[in-house]
Write a protein that holds these residues in place. Structure first.
Motif, PDB file in Angstrom:
ATOM      1  N   MET A   1       1.123  -1.480  -0.095  1.00  0.00           N
ATOM      2  CA  MET A   1      -0.051  -0.031   0.077  1.00  0.00           C
ATOM      3  C   MET A   1       0.623   0.861  -0.019  1.00  0.00           C
ATOM      4  N   THR A   2       0.383   2.140  -1.286  1.00  0.00           N
ATOM      5  CA  THR A   2       1.363   2.939  -0.353  1.00  0.00           C
ATOM      6  C   THR A   2       0.499   4.072   0.390  1.00  0.00           C
ATOM      7  N   ALA A   3       1.779   4.624   0.627  1.00  0.00           N
ATOM      8  CA  ALA A   3       1.540   5.933   1.759  1.00  0.00           C
ATOM      9  C   ALA A   3       0.417   6.948   0.970  1.00  0.00           C
ATOM     10  N   PRO A   4      -0.006   7.559   1.822  1.00  0.00           N
ATOM     11  CA  PRO A   4      -0.874   9.255   1.332  1.00  0.00           C
ATOM     12  C   PRO A   4       0.245  10.598   1.596  1.00  0.00           C
ATOM     13  N   ALA A   5      -0.048  11.201   0.756  1.00  0.00           N
ATOM     14  CA  ALA A   5       0.838  12.684   0.429  1.00  0.00           C
ATOM     15  C   ALA A   5       0.374  13.418   2.330  1.00  0.00           C
ATOM     16  N   LEU A   6       1.372  13.503   2.587  1.00  0.00           N
ATOM     17  CA  LEU A   6       0.841  14.455   4.441  1.00  0.00           C
ATOM     18  C   LEU A   6       1.678  15.552   4.287  1.00  0.00           C
ATOM     19  N   PRO A   7       1.091  16.501   4.617  1.00  0.00           N
ATOM     20  CA  PRO A   7       2.057  17.744   4.850  1.00  0.00           C
ATOM     21  C   PRO A   7       3.691  17.533   5.179  1.00  0.00           C
ATOM     22  N   ILE A   8       3.649  16.861   5.850  1.00  0.00           N
ATOM     23  CA  ILE A   8       4.803  16.470   6.191  1.00  0.00           C
ATOM     24  C   ILE A   8       6.464  15.555   5.519  1.00  0.00           C
ATOM     25  N   HIS A   9       5.927  15.455   4.461  1.00  0.00           N
ATOM     26  CA  HIS A   9       6.840  14.660   2.954  1.00  0.00           C
ATOM     27  C   HIS A   9       7.666  15.891   2.922  1.00  0.00           C
ATOM     28  N   ALA A  10       6.961  17.205   3.075  1.00  0.00           N
ATOM     29  CA  ALA A  10       7.151  18.511   2.080  1.00  0.00           C
ATOM     30  C   ALA A  10       8.718  18.822   3.469  1.00  0.00           C
ATOM     31  N   VAL A  11       8.664  18.915   4.704  1.00  0.00           N
ATOM     32  CA  VAL A  11       9.840  19.389   5.582  1.00  0.00           C
ATOM     33  C   VAL A  11      10.745  17.804   5.895  1.00  0.00           C
ATOM     34  N   LEU A  12      10.142  16.290   6.046  1.00  0.00           N
ATOM     35  CA  LEU A  12      10.870  15.699   6.046  1.00  0.00           C
ATOM     36  C   LEU A  12      12.520  15.189   5.618  1.00  0.00           C
ATOM     37  N   PRO A  13      12.900  15.446   4.134  1.00  0.00           N
ATOM     38  CA  PRO A  13      14.191  15.648   3.669  1.00  0.00           C
ATOM     39  C   PRO A  13      14.809  16.324   5.231  1.00  0.00           C
TER      40      PRO A  13
END
Length: 100
Positions: A1-13
């Motif tokens: 299952m692919t994880a949904p895009a979440l706002p946190i993904h923008a700052v995770l790197p």
């Protein structure tokens, strides 16, 4: 299952880079941004993270739900890579690296 895009993904790197550079970081984000379901699993793949990750939750139901959701996102059942331990209930194994 692919994880949904979440706002946190923008700052995770940036968060992972900060943790590579030092042992502490503070992450502030609103509820539902993905702090629980995205950050802890992202730490599992980091070369410097070779121990167990403890993810604290103030309520038993929330802890169990978080563990179940993260395990589902990894294609597993609770008690594998992701487990939980609450008063009177737990799903943990020797394989558990992320304990809620």
């Amino acid at each position: 299952m692919t994880a949904p895009a979440l706002p946190i993904h923008a700052v995770l790197p940036d968060l992972l880079a900060a943790l590579r550079a030092g042992s502490n970081a503070v992450l502030v984000a609103p509820p539902g941004a993905g702090k629980t379901t995205a950050v802890a699993p992202a730490l599992l793949d980091q070369p410097w993270c070779d121990g167990q990750i403890l993810l604290l939750s103030p309520r038993r139901l929330a802890a169990r739900a978080a563990a179940e959701r993260i395990a589902e996102m990894l294609g597993e059942q609770p008690g594998g890579t992701v487990g939980y331990a609450t008063r009177m209930d737990s799903k943990v194994s020797a394989k558990t690296r992320l304990l809620v």
